[in-house]
Enzyme design. Structure first.
Site, mmCIF file in Angstrom:
data_model
loop_
_atom_site.group_PDB
_atom_site.id
_atom_site.type_symbol
_atom_site.label_atom_id
_atom_site.label_comp_id
_atom_site.label_asym_id
_atom_site.label_seq_id
_atom_site.Cartn_x
_atom_site.Cartn_y
_atom_site.Cartn_z
ATOM 1 N N GLU A 196 34.834 33.217 8.719
ATOM 2 C CA GLU A 196 36.261 33.495 8.844
ATOM 3 C C GLU A 196 36.830 33.902 7.490
ATOM 4 O O GLU A 196 36.177 33.754 6.445
ATOM 5 C CB GLU A 196 37.015 32.276 9.381
ATOM 6 C CG GLU A 196 37.044 31.077 8.445
ATOM 7 C CD GLU A 196 37.659 29.832 9.087
ATOM 8 O OE1 GLU A 196 37.541 29.677 10.319
ATOM 9 O OE2 GLU A 196 38.244 29.031 8.346
ATOM 10 N N HIS A 220 35.952 23.511 3.509
ATOM 11 C CA HIS A 220 37.269 24.123 3.330
ATOM 12 C C HIS A 220 38.334 23.331 4.075
ATOM 13 O O HIS A 220 38.038 22.563 4.986
ATOM 14 C CB HIS A 220 37.267 25.574 3.817
ATOM 15 C CG HIS A 220 36.981 25.718 5.276
ATOM 16 N ND1 HIS A 220 35.696 25.724 5.790
ATOM 17 C CD2 HIS A 220 37.807 25.841 6.353
ATOM 18 C CE1 HIS A 220 35.746 25.864 7.101
ATOM 19 N NE2 HIS A 220 37.021 25.930 7.470
ATOM 20 N N ARG A 255 34.314 18.377 11.452
ATOM 21 C CA ARG A 255 35.188 17.642 10.538
ATOM 22 C C ARG A 255 34.348 16.725 9.658
ATOM 23 O O ARG A 255 33.625 15.865 10.155
ATOM 24 C CB ARG A 255 36.200 16.795 11.326
ATOM 25 C CG ARG A 255 37.261 17.588 12.031
ATOM 26 C CD ARG A 255 38.391 16.672 12.521
ATOM 27 N NE ARG A 255 39.166 17.369 13.542
ATOM 28 C CZ ARG A 255 39.116 17.097 14.843
ATOM 29 N NH1 ARG A 255 38.368 16.117 15.290
ATOM 30 N NH2 ARG A 255 39.841 17.800 15.689
#
Length: 311
Positions: free
Chosen positions: A114, A171, A191
Site C-alpha cells: 500500500e 507501520h 496487529r
C-alpha cells in the site's frame, strides 16, 4: 465506453472521526467513521456504480461481466482498493503479509502492498514507519517483551507527504492524520500492538505470531521514484511505480487531457472542482476511466490522484 462513477462504502472504527463528513461532505454512519472505501471490488466493502448504463452494478460484477473495461487485466479479482482514512486517534501498530504468505495462510487472499498520500494532518503529527530491531531475533524479543518505545520507529508527517508501505514493514497512522491510500485489494492486517485498548470491554485481537513471521528485519525504507513536472494544463507529480500499481497526482488549472492507459485508471478528486468530459466533479468524487478510453478531458481548478494497476 463511459466513465464509471463510484458510490463509496464507509467503515466505522475505534480510531475514526468525522472528517469524512466535515471535509468531503459524505453522509457517514457515525462520529467514529474511519474509512471511506472509495473504489473497491473487495467483498468486505463493494463499491456500486452511480449512474450511467451500469448504474447499481457492483465493481466485482463488472470485473467478471465486462473485462474489456479493465483492459482484460489478468486475475479473478479487482487488483486495487482506494481508501480515504480519517485517523482521529492512533491506529494499531501493524504489518501486512505479501501475496505468498497471504495466499498460504489467509484462504488465498492477496497480500497488501500500500501507499499513503497525506491529505492533511495536525501540526507536530508523527506516523510509524519501520522498527529499530537489528534482525529477526531482536524483532521477536522486543515484541514478546513489549519493548514498544525502543521497537517502534516514528517519523514526522506533513501535508503532501507520500509513503510506500511494502509487506513486512511495521507501520501505523497516528491520530490527527487524513490519508488517501492506494493498496492491493486485501483486507488482511496483522496487529502487533494496540495500546491495550478495549473495544466493547475487550482487547482487540492481536496477531503476534503472524507479525513475527512477516516483519522484515532490519527495516529498509521503500524505494520510490518521485518526480514533478509541468505539463499542458497541470502540474504532474509521479509518486511511485511498483509491482502492483503506479500512482500520480495532477494539479489541474484550466484544461487537461489524461492519456489512455493499457489498463483502467482509478481517479480520486482530492481538492477543488470542475468537470470531466462535461460531468461536474468535486472534492470527494471517485471514478474509473476504462482502459484505452481516449480523451478524458478535465476542466477547472482541481487536484486528482490517479492509480493504475501493474501486471
Amino acid at each position: 465506453m463511459e466513465l464509471l462513477f463510484m458510490d463509496p462504502v464507509f467503515k466505522e472504527a475505534i480510531w475514526g472521526g468525522t472528517k469524512l463528513r466535515d471535509v468531503f461532505d459524505y453522509e457517514i454512519p457515525s462520529d467514529t467513521t474511519g474509512e471511506c472505501w472509495a473504489i473497491s471490488g473487495h467483498a468486505n466493502g463493494m463499491s456500486h456504480v452511480a449512474g450511467g448504463r451500469f448504474d447499481g452494478k457492483t465493481l466485482g460484477e463488472l470485473w467478471k461481466e465486462e473485462p474489456e473495461i479493465f483492459g482484460n487485466y489478468p486475475g479473478s479479482q479487482v487488483p486495487l482498493l482506494i481508501k480515504i482514512i480519517d485517523a482521529k486517534n492512533d491506529l494499531s501498530i501493524q504489518v501486512h503479509p505479501d501475496d505468498a504468505y497471504a495466499g498460504e495462510h489467509e484462504n488465498g487472499s492477496l497480500g497488501k502492498t500500500e501507499c499513503w498520500y497525506v491529505l492533511n494532518c495536525e501540526p507536530g503529527t508523527e506516523i510509524v514507519i519501520g522498527h529499530n530491531a537489528k534482525d529477526k531475533a531482536e524483532v521477536e524479543k522486543m515484541i514478546r517483551n513489549h519493548e514498544w518505545s525502543d521497537f517502534i520507529r516514528k517519523v514526522p508527517v506533513h501535508k503532501g507527504d507520500f509513503f510506500q508501505i511494502n509487506p513486512g514493514c511495521v507501520h501505523a497512522i497516528k491520530g490527527g492524520t487524513l490519508i488517501l491510500e492506494t493498496q492491493q485489494s486485501s483486507d488482511i492486517t496483522y496487529r502487533v500492538y494496540d495500546y491495550d485498548r478495549l473495544q466493547n470491554g475487550k482487547p482487540r485481537q492481536l496477531h503476534v505470531e503472524q507479525s513475527i513471521d512477516v516483519i522484515e528485519a532490519p527495516f529498509k525504507t521503500a524505494d520510490i521514484d518521485t518526480f514533478t513536472e509541468e505539463i499542458p494544463g497541470a502540474v504532474h507529480t509521479h509518486f511511485v511505480t511498483c509491482n502492483f500499481y503506479s500512482v500520480d497526482k495532477y494539479d489541474i488549472d484550466g484544461v487537461f487531457t489524461l492519456d489512455a492507459k493499457k489498463y483502467y485508471t482509478n481517479v480520486s478528486v482530492i481538492a477543488g472542482e470542475g468537470t470531466v468530459n462535461g460531468i461536474p466533479v468535486k472534492k470527494g468524487t471517485h471514478f474509473i476511466i476504462p482502459a484505452n478510453f481516449n480523451g478524458c478531458r478535465f476542466e477547472g481548478k482541481l487536484s486528482v490522484i490517479c492509480s493504475n494497476p501493474e501486471a
